[in-house]
Design an enzyme around this catalytic site. Structure first.
Site, short mmCIF file in Angstrom:
data_model
loop_
_atom_site.label_atom_id
_atom_site.label_comp_id
_atom_site.label_asym_id
_atom_site.label_seq_id
_atom_site.Cartn_x
_atom_site.Cartn_y
_atom_site.Cartn_z
N LYS A 9 0.83 -1.20 0.00
CA LYS A 9 0.00 0.00 0.00
C LYS A 9 0.88 1.26 0.00
O LYS A 9 2.10 1.19 0.17
CB LYS A 9 -0.92 -0.03 1.22
N TYR A 49 -12.34 -2.15 -3.20
CA TYR A 49 -12.84 -2.13 -1.83
C TYR A 49 -14.37 -2.03 -1.78
O TYR A 49 -14.93 -1.54 -0.78
CB TYR A 49 -12.20 -1.00 -1.04
N ASN A 112 -1.72 0.04 7.39
CA ASN A 112 -1.27 -1.31 7.71
C ASN A 112 -0.52 -2.01 6.58
O ASN A 112 -0.43 -3.24 6.54
CB ASN A 112 -2.42 -2.15 8.26
N HIS A 115 -2.06 -5.45 1.46
CA HIS A 115 -3.34 -6.09 1.18
C HIS A 115 -3.07 -7.49 0.66
O HIS A 115 -2.12 -7.70 -0.09
CB HIS A 115 -4.11 -5.31 0.11
N GLU A 126 -9.75 -9.91 -7.75
CA GLU A 126 -8.75 -8.86 -7.55
C GLU A 126 -7.59 -8.99 -8.54
O GLU A 126 -7.07 -7.98 -9.03
CB GLU A 126 -8.24 -8.91 -6.11
P1 IDP Z 1 -7.73 -6.74 5.55
O1 IDP Z 1 -6.90 -5.75 4.77
O2 IDP Z 1 -6.95 -7.35 6.70
O3 IDP Z 1 -8.42 -7.77 4.69
P2 IDP Z 1 -10.36 -5.47 5.83
O4 IDP Z 1 -11.27 -5.66 6.99
O5 IDP Z 1 -10.73 -6.12 4.54
O6 IDP Z 1 -8.88 -5.90 6.29
O7 IDP Z 1 -10.22 -3.91 5.60
C1 IDP Z 1 -9.57 -3.42 4.45
C2 IDP Z 1 -8.65 -2.30 4.85
O8 IDP Z 1 -9.42 -1.20 5.33
C3 IDP Z 1 -7.68 -2.62 5.99
O9 IDP Z 1 -6.53 -3.33 5.57
C4 IDP Z 1 -7.37 -1.24 6.49
O10 IDP Z 1 -6.43 -0.58 5.62
C5 IDP Z 1 -8.71 -0.52 6.35
N1 IDP Z 1 -9.49 -0.62 7.59
C6 IDP Z 1 -10.22 -1.66 8.03
N2 IDP Z 1 -10.81 -1.39 9.21
C7 IDP Z 1 -10.44 -0.13 9.52
C8 IDP Z 1 -10.73 0.73 10.63
O11 IDP Z 1 -11.44 0.38 11.58
N3 IDP Z 1 -10.15 1.97 10.60
C9 IDP Z 1 -9.37 2.39 9.56
N4 IDP Z 1 -9.08 1.62 8.50
C10 IDP Z 1 -9.61 0.36 8.47
MG MG Z 2 -9.96 -7.58 3.30
#
Ligand code: IDP
Ligand code: MG
Length: 149
Positions: A9, A49, A112, A115, A126
């Site tokens: 990312k 997304y 984080n 992805h 994807e």
């Molecule tokens: P993942 O990336 O571990 O699959 P997902 O739940 O699919 O997690 O969420 C996609 C992305 O959205 C996360 O990697 C993160 O960047 C962002 N995200 C998810 N939950 C939150 C939140 O509570 N606050 C801010 N960003 C979030």
């Molecule tokens: Mg996800």
């Protein structure tokens, strides 16, 4: 053999962690079959997304993922989807297991670093969003005899 889409990312690109992240998958023995750097458009971000549309973090997520280039990759290997997800660690870095990318290198859920596709269906969807069929390279690796069953 399973394939999965991985993104470094924008924070990973900005922080100079592309090589660190690629290196972990490479050392694990997964095989790289597609690689590109791109600036995600808002349209691509919204498609990628789409499952999160309507959630409180969605606008910030679209802003984040389009804020700088990403590196998109397709990694291949046995249980590639599960293996990559485990190496990434939980979505929230404080919940990610030590030794994972998000635990070792990240502090914030909204920053984080990586992805990874979460199921065979999302992986197929994807990979198709980011790569044309002719951009995925089938190649044989001499090392496979020493890595795979
Ligand atoms: P993942 O990336 O571990 O699959 P997902 O739940 O699919 O997690 O969420 C996609 C992305 O959205 C996360 O990697 C993160 O960047 C962002 N995200 C998810 N939950 C939150 C939140 O509570 N606050 C801010 N960003 C979030
Ligand atoms: Mg996800």
């Amino acid at each position: 053999m399973e394939r999965t889409l991985v993104l470094v990312k924008p924070d990973g690109v900005q922080r100079g962690l592309i090589g660190e992240i690629i290196g972990r998958f490479e050392r694990r023995g997964l095989k790289l079959v597609g690689l590109k750097m791109l600036q995600m458009t808002e349209q691509l971000a919204r498609r990628h997304y789409a499952v999160h549309e309507g959630k409180a973090f969605y606008p910030g997520l679209i802003q984040y993922i389009t804020s700088a280039p990403v590196v998109a990759m397709v990694w291949e290997g046995p249980k590639a989807i599960e293996n990559v997800r485990k190496m990434m660690g939980a979505t929230r870095p404080e919940e990610a297991a030590p030794g994972t990318i998000r635990s070792d290198l990240a502090l914030a859920t909204s920053r984080n670093l990586v992805h990874g596709s979460d199921s065979p269906e999302t992986a197929a969807f994807e990979i198709g969003l980011f790569f044309n069929e002719n951009e995925l390279i089938e190649w044989s690796r001499e090392l496979d005899d020493w890595l795979l069953e």
